[in-house]
Design a protein around this motif. Sequence first.
Motif, short mmCIF file in Angstrom:
data_model
loop_
_atom_site.label_atom_id
_atom_site.label_comp_id
_atom_site.label_asym_id
_atom_site.label_seq_id
_atom_site.Cartn_x
_atom_site.Cartn_y
_atom_site.Cartn_z
N SER A 111 18.45 21.90 90.33
CA SER A 111 19.59 22.32 91.15
C SER A 111 19.81 23.83 91.04
CB SER A 111 20.84 21.58 90.69
OG SER A 111 21.98 22.07 91.34
N LYS A 112 20.04 24.47 92.19
CA LYS A 112 20.31 25.92 92.31
C LYS A 112 19.08 26.79 92.09
CE LYS A 112 25.13 25.51 90.80
NZ LYS A 112 26.15 25.99 89.86
N ARG A 113 17.91 26.18 91.90
CA ARG A 113 16.68 26.95 91.71
C ARG A 113 15.83 26.84 92.96
NH1 ARG A 113 20.10 26.47 87.43
NH2 ARG A 113 19.38 27.67 85.65
N LEU A 114 15.65 27.96 93.68
CA LEU A 114 14.88 28.00 94.92
C LEU A 114 15.20 26.80 95.82
CD1 LEU A 114 11.35 29.53 94.23
CD2 LEU A 114 13.06 30.25 95.90
N GLU A 115 16.46 26.72 96.18
CA GLU A 115 16.95 25.62 97.00
C GLU A 115 16.86 26.00 98.47
OE1 GLU A 115 21.27 23.38 97.38
OE2 GLU A 115 20.69 24.25 95.45
N LYS A 116 16.12 25.22 99.24
CA LYS A 116 15.94 25.51 100.67
C LYS A 116 17.23 25.15 101.40
CE LYS A 116 11.94 24.41 102.45
NZ LYS A 116 10.85 23.57 103.03
N ILE A 117 17.81 26.11 102.12
CA ILE A 117 19.07 25.84 102.81
C ILE A 117 18.91 25.77 104.32
CG2 ILE A 117 20.55 26.76 100.98
CD1 ILE A 117 20.79 29.36 102.59
N ALA A 118 17.77 26.25 104.85
CA ALA A 118 17.54 26.18 106.29
C ALA A 118 16.05 26.36 106.57
CB ALA A 118 18.34 27.26 107.02
N GLU A 119 15.58 25.74 107.66
CA GLU A 119 14.18 25.92 108.04
C GLU A 119 14.02 25.65 109.52
OE1 GLU A 119 9.76 24.90 106.29
OE2 GLU A 119 11.34 23.40 106.02
N ALA A 120 13.27 26.54 110.17
CA ALA A 120 12.88 26.36 111.57
C ALA A 120 11.36 26.51 111.63
CB ALA A 120 13.60 27.37 112.45
N ALA A 121 10.82 26.54 112.84
CA ALA A 121 9.37 26.56 113.00
C ALA A 121 8.71 27.75 112.30
CB ALA A 121 9.02 26.56 114.49
N ASN A 122 9.32 28.92 112.40
CA ASN A 122 8.71 30.12 111.81
C ASN A 122 9.67 30.92 110.94
OD1 ASN A 122 10.36 31.12 113.78
ND2 ASN A 122 8.81 32.38 114.80
N SER A 123 10.70 30.23 110.42
CA SER A 123 11.64 30.91 109.52
C SER A 123 12.18 29.92 108.50
CB SER A 123 12.79 31.55 110.31
OG SER A 123 13.47 30.57 111.07
N VAL A 124 12.60 30.46 107.36
CA VAL A 124 13.11 29.61 106.28
C VAL A 124 14.08 30.42 105.44
CG1 VAL A 124 11.23 30.16 104.68
CG2 VAL A 124 12.43 27.97 104.45
N ALA A 125 15.06 29.77 104.84
CA ALA A 125 16.03 30.45 103.97
C ALA A 125 16.17 29.68 102.67
CB ALA A 125 17.38 30.58 104.66
N PHE A 126 16.23 30.43 101.56
CA PHE A 126 16.42 29.86 100.24
C PHE A 126 17.61 30.53 99.57
CE2 PHE A 126 11.88 29.36 101.01
CZ PHE A 126 11.62 28.07 100.57
N LYS A 127 18.29 29.78 98.69
CA LYS A 127 19.21 30.42 97.77
C LYS A 127 18.76 30.07 96.36
CE LYS A 127 23.04 27.06 97.66
NZ LYS A 127 23.28 26.80 96.25
N ASP A 128 19.00 30.98 95.44
CA ASP A 128 18.50 30.80 94.09
C ASP A 128 19.52 31.38 93.11
OD1 ASP A 128 15.71 30.13 92.63
OD2 ASP A 128 16.67 31.79 91.60
N PHE A 129 19.58 30.76 91.93
CA PHE A 129 20.51 31.16 90.87
C PHE A 129 20.08 32.46 90.19
CE2 PHE A 129 22.51 30.30 86.60
CZ PHE A 129 23.82 30.21 87.05
N ALA A 130 18.89 32.97 90.55
CA ALA A 130 18.35 34.16 89.88
C ALA A 130 19.35 35.32 89.91
CB ALA A 130 17.04 34.59 90.54
N HIS A 131 19.56 35.94 88.75
CA HIS A 131 20.41 37.13 88.70
C HIS A 131 19.93 38.14 87.66
CE1 HIS A 131 22.10 33.92 86.17
NE2 HIS A 131 22.40 34.86 85.30
N SER A 132 19.22 37.69 86.62
CA SER A 132 18.69 38.63 85.64
C SER A 132 17.42 39.27 86.20
CB SER A 132 18.39 37.93 84.32
OG SER A 132 17.32 37.02 84.48
N PRO A 133 17.05 40.47 85.71
CA PRO A 133 15.92 41.20 86.30
C PRO A 133 14.62 40.41 86.37
CG PRO A 133 17.17 42.63 84.84
CD PRO A 133 17.75 41.27 84.68
N SER A 134 14.24 39.74 85.27
CA SER A 134 12.96 39.02 85.26
C SER A 134 12.97 37.87 86.26
CB SER A 134 12.65 38.51 83.85
OG SER A 134 13.66 37.62 83.40
N LYS A 135 14.12 37.17 86.38
CA LYS A 135 14.20 36.04 87.30
C LYS A 135 14.18 36.53 88.76
CE LYS A 135 16.91 33.32 84.01
NZ LYS A 135 18.26 32.87 83.65
N VAL A 136 14.88 37.63 89.02
CA VAL A 136 14.89 38.19 90.38
C VAL A 136 13.48 38.59 90.80
CG1 VAL A 136 15.69 40.16 91.76
CG2 VAL A 136 17.30 38.93 90.28
#
Length: 452
Positions: free
Chosen positions: A305-330
């Motif tokens: 949960s909250k790790r590279l979670e796909k929130i939208a997708e179309a034929a040639n586009s996609v959106a993710f949200k991710d919990f990443a906030h520290s430098p290495s994770k970002v």
Amino acid sequence: MKIHFIAIGGSAMHNLALALQHKGYMVTGSDDVIFEPSRSRLDSKGLLPKEFGWFPEKINKDLDAVVLGMHAKEDNPELLKAQELGLKIYSYPEFLYEQSKNKTRVVIGGSHGKTTITSMILHVLNYHDIPVDYMVGAQLDGFDRMVHLTEENDFIVLEGDEYLSSPIDRRPKFHLYRPNIALLSGVAWDHINVFPTYENYVEQFKIFVDSIVKGGSITYNEEDAEVKNVVEASENPIRKLPYTTPEYTVEDGQTLLQTSDGPMPIEIFGKHNLSNLAGAKWICQNMGVDEEDFYEAIATFKGASKRLEKIAEAANSVAFKDFAHSPSKVAATTRAVKEQYPDRKLIACLELHTYSSFNPEFLKEYKGALDAADEAVIFYLPESVAIKKLKEVTPDQISEAFQRKDLNIFTEASSFHEFIKRQDYSDTTLLLMSSGNYGGLDLNEVKGIIEG
């Protein structure tokens, strides 16, 4: 047993309270504020306090123990009453150890990847109907709670957090579990409000490795130089089992893991997640799951949960949200998304939200973190800096820290939201990274824009 929770509403605390009630304990608790989803989950089991606040009269000699959460303060009235009565007071990790001291303890540690690795292990065990006790920092599909405790299970799998145990116990949580089987995924400076120097932070992982029960084992990511140094320098008489990222390919937005039976499609992607998978595989094998059974199960793992979670997708586009906030994770998340969709424009947006991210010295750790993005965006609210009683952070400081001259920086939520809404998302990937909420961004509206 009768157990009282001081600060029952925390993410970890309320899950432990639910687990103990499920086990048959009598559970009570207090808190001054409880947010969702903790509030509804406690309410559904009759554990939500009737009124918010601290009530010393709830503390009496009939209690077998008190569990103290980090949200409470040292002068909490209920804590003072419990101390006055000489009751047994546990921190969250102390209580978990008490519940598991006769079990084989599997502890997953590291600055990054520990939630995902723990989730992978539990997914595999659950897939094959292998019962274990557990504590994990994310809600998983197929699991009612993030904590499960029994008398009969032989193993307990614990996510080993390096943050502090309680207001009166300043030891990192993972120092208290004394693992039989441990994993260390990576070391990258974090929690600078508690560990003010990098050396001090690394020391906590040395203590963790030395806390492993003699004759136990440490599975470790030898591609991380600091992890390799920490583990290999330890004189603790334990088995040291290195792992590396397995071979994989990406074809048309699909990651294929190379196995002895040939390429296998998997749901997750990114080098860091494939590294996490390798660590999880070795831990599962240590717990008696053979390689073939591991691969069968992991093919269906969709992520924590909250790790590279796909929130939208179309034929040639996609959106993710991710919990990443520290430098290495970002950095790892941005590279992973670009690798998965190399022919699309990547708009990567990071909300600076944590105490560490507003520290001028720590900000320098973000150098190059967004380099894999075609368009890089930073959003932060100056009032968040003021609330944390920190010195003002300027856009120039942020631009200098990231070492990227074309960085888009927004300091107003409305301007950032407008930027997100007006983009053309054809042949584009949108990546939103934060442990906050992007200034109240409506993700359903973003989904509507992308999916048309």
